[in-house]
Motif scaffolding. Structure first.
Motif, PDB file in Angstrom:
ATOM      1  N   PHE A  23      39.900   9.713 -49.884  1.00  0.00           N
ATOM      2  CA  PHE A  23      39.768   8.597 -48.954  1.00  0.00           C
ATOM      3  C   PHE A  23      38.649   7.644 -49.391  1.00  0.00           C
ATOM      4  N   ILE A  24      37.520   8.207 -49.794  1.00  0.00           N
ATOM      5  CA  ILE A  24      36.394   7.394 -50.254  1.00  0.00           C
ATOM      6  C   ILE A  24      36.776   6.637 -51.525  1.00  0.00           C
ATOM      7  N   GLY A  25      37.520   7.267 -52.406  1.00  0.00           N
ATOM      8  CA  GLY A  25      37.990   6.590 -53.620  1.00  0.00           C
ATOM      9  C   GLY A  25      38.887   5.403 -53.298  1.00  0.00           C
ATOM     10  N   VAL A  26      39.755   5.567 -52.306  1.00  0.00           N
ATOM     11  CA  VAL A  26      40.627   4.464 -51.885  1.00  0.00           C
ATOM     12  C   VAL A  26      39.785   3.338 -51.279  1.00  0.00           C
ATOM     13  N   LEU A  27      38.806   3.683 -50.458  1.00  0.00           N
ATOM     14  CA  LEU A  27      37.905   2.668 -49.894  1.00  0.00           C
ATOM     15  C   LEU A  27      37.151   1.925 -50.998  1.00  0.00           C
ATOM     16  N   TRP A  28      36.713   2.651 -51.993  1.00  0.00           N
ATOM     17  CA  TRP A  28      35.992   2.053 -53.112  1.00  0.00           C
ATOM     18  C   TRP A  28      36.894   1.043 -53.834  1.00  0.00           C
ATOM     19  N   HIS A  29      38.106   1.459 -54.097  1.00  0.00           N
ATOM     20  CA  HIS A  29      39.068   0.571 -54.762  1.00  0.00           C
ATOM     21  C   HIS A  29      39.302  -0.696 -53.944  1.00  0.00           C
ATOM     22  N   ARG A  30      39.487  -0.548 -52.633  1.00  0.00           N
ATOM     23  CA  ARG A  30      39.710  -1.710 -51.762  1.00  0.00           C
ATOM     24  C   ARG A  30      38.470  -2.617 -51.734  1.00  0.00           C
ATOM     25  N   SER A  31      37.306  -1.995 -51.723  1.00  0.00           N
ATOM     26  CA  SER A  31      36.056  -2.755 -51.723  1.00  0.00           C
ATOM     27  C   SER A  31      35.929  -3.578 -53.009  1.00  0.00           C
ATOM     28  N   LEU A  32      36.226  -2.966 -54.144  1.00  0.00           N
ATOM     29  CA  LEU A  32      36.166  -3.692 -55.417  1.00  0.00           C
ATOM     30  C   LEU A  32      37.171  -4.840 -55.444  1.00  0.00           C
ATOM     31  N   ALA A  33      38.366  -4.613 -54.899  1.00  0.00           N
ATOM     32  CA  ALA A  33      39.374  -5.675 -54.848  1.00  0.00           C
ATOM     33  C   ALA A  33      38.902  -6.816 -53.958  1.00  0.00           C
ATOM     34  N   TYR A  34      38.266  -6.497 -52.845  1.00  0.00           N
ATOM     35  CA  TYR A  34      37.734  -7.528 -51.944  1.00  0.00           C
ATOM     36  C   TYR A  34      36.677  -8.377 -52.659  1.00  0.00           C
ATOM     37  N   TYR A  35      35.718  -7.721 -53.306  1.00  0.00           N
ATOM     38  CA  TYR A  35      34.667  -8.455 -54.001  1.00  0.00           C
ATOM     39  C   TYR A  35      35.236  -9.270 -55.165  1.00  0.00           C
ATOM     40  N   ARG A  36      36.233  -8.730 -55.859  1.00  0.00           N
ATOM     41  CA  ARG A  36      36.868  -9.478 -56.948  1.00  0.00           C
ATOM     42  C   ARG A  36      37.518 -10.751 -56.409  1.00  0.00           C
ATOM     43  N   ASP A  37      38.268 -10.629 -55.329  1.00  0.00           N
ATOM     44  CA  ASP A  37      38.934 -11.791 -54.741  1.00  0.00           C
ATOM     45  C   ASP A  37      37.927 -12.809 -54.225  1.00  0.00           C
ATOM     46  N   LEU A  38      36.855 -12.326 -53.612  1.00  0.00           N
ATOM     47  CA  LEU A  38      35.826 -13.219 -53.091  1.00  0.00           C
ATOM     48  C   LEU A  38      35.156 -13.996 -54.225  1.00  0.00           C
ATOM     49  N   ASN A  39      34.786 -13.295 -55.286  1.00  0.00           N
ATOM     50  CA  ASN A  39      34.155 -13.977 -56.417  1.00  0.00           C
ATOM     51  C   ASN A  39      35.131 -14.917 -57.123  1.00  0.00           C
ATOM     52  N   GLU A  40      36.381 -14.523 -57.204  1.00  0.00           N
ATOM     53  CA  GLU A  40      37.382 -15.387 -57.819  1.00  0.00           C
ATOM     54  C   GLU A  40      37.475 -16.718 -57.068  1.00  0.00           C
TER      55      GLU A  40
END
Length: 122
Positions: free
Chosen positions: A88-105
């Protein structure tokens, strides 16, 4: 992405009309500096979040490894809960990285459009 993020230059050009030219460039440069700083802060927050997730997953792996084999029948449910929590934490981590990637993009898209408005684009 939102329609605004897809077309930031049109908003920039619309604001230029009727704006004093000498102040427009100065204000645009100030906004550009602010946006670059904000993008840098997003990257720093992403690194802090990654460090936190890595710490939590390392602690879960350590706890999983420290469960004694002698208690194998009693430890199986604990190991299962730890494994599910780590997943579950790994999935949250992945979603968090995707969020930050989209935000920076999105932020860098606006930054590039501002650079074009300042005449300093590739």
């Amino acid at each position: 992405m939102s329609e605004i993020a897809d077309k930031p230059i049109s908003a920039l050009q619309a604001k230029r009309e009727g704006y004093p030219e000498d102040k427009f460039e100065v204000h645009l440069l100030d906004q550009y500096k602010l946006y670059v700083e904000m993008a840098d802060r997003v990257s720093a927050r992403r690194m802090q979040a990654s460090n936190m997730y890595m710490l939590v997953l390392s602690a879960a792996a350590t706890a999983f490894a420290l469960v004694p084999d002698k208690l194998s029948d009693k430890a199986k449910p604990l190991q299962l809960v730890l494994a599910m929590a780590a997943l579950f934490i790994g999935v949250l981590w992945h979603r968090s990285l995707a969020y930050y990637r989209d935000l920076n993009e999105a932020k860098f898209k606006v930054i590039h459009e501002m650079e074009a408005g300042l005449g300093h684009h590739r």
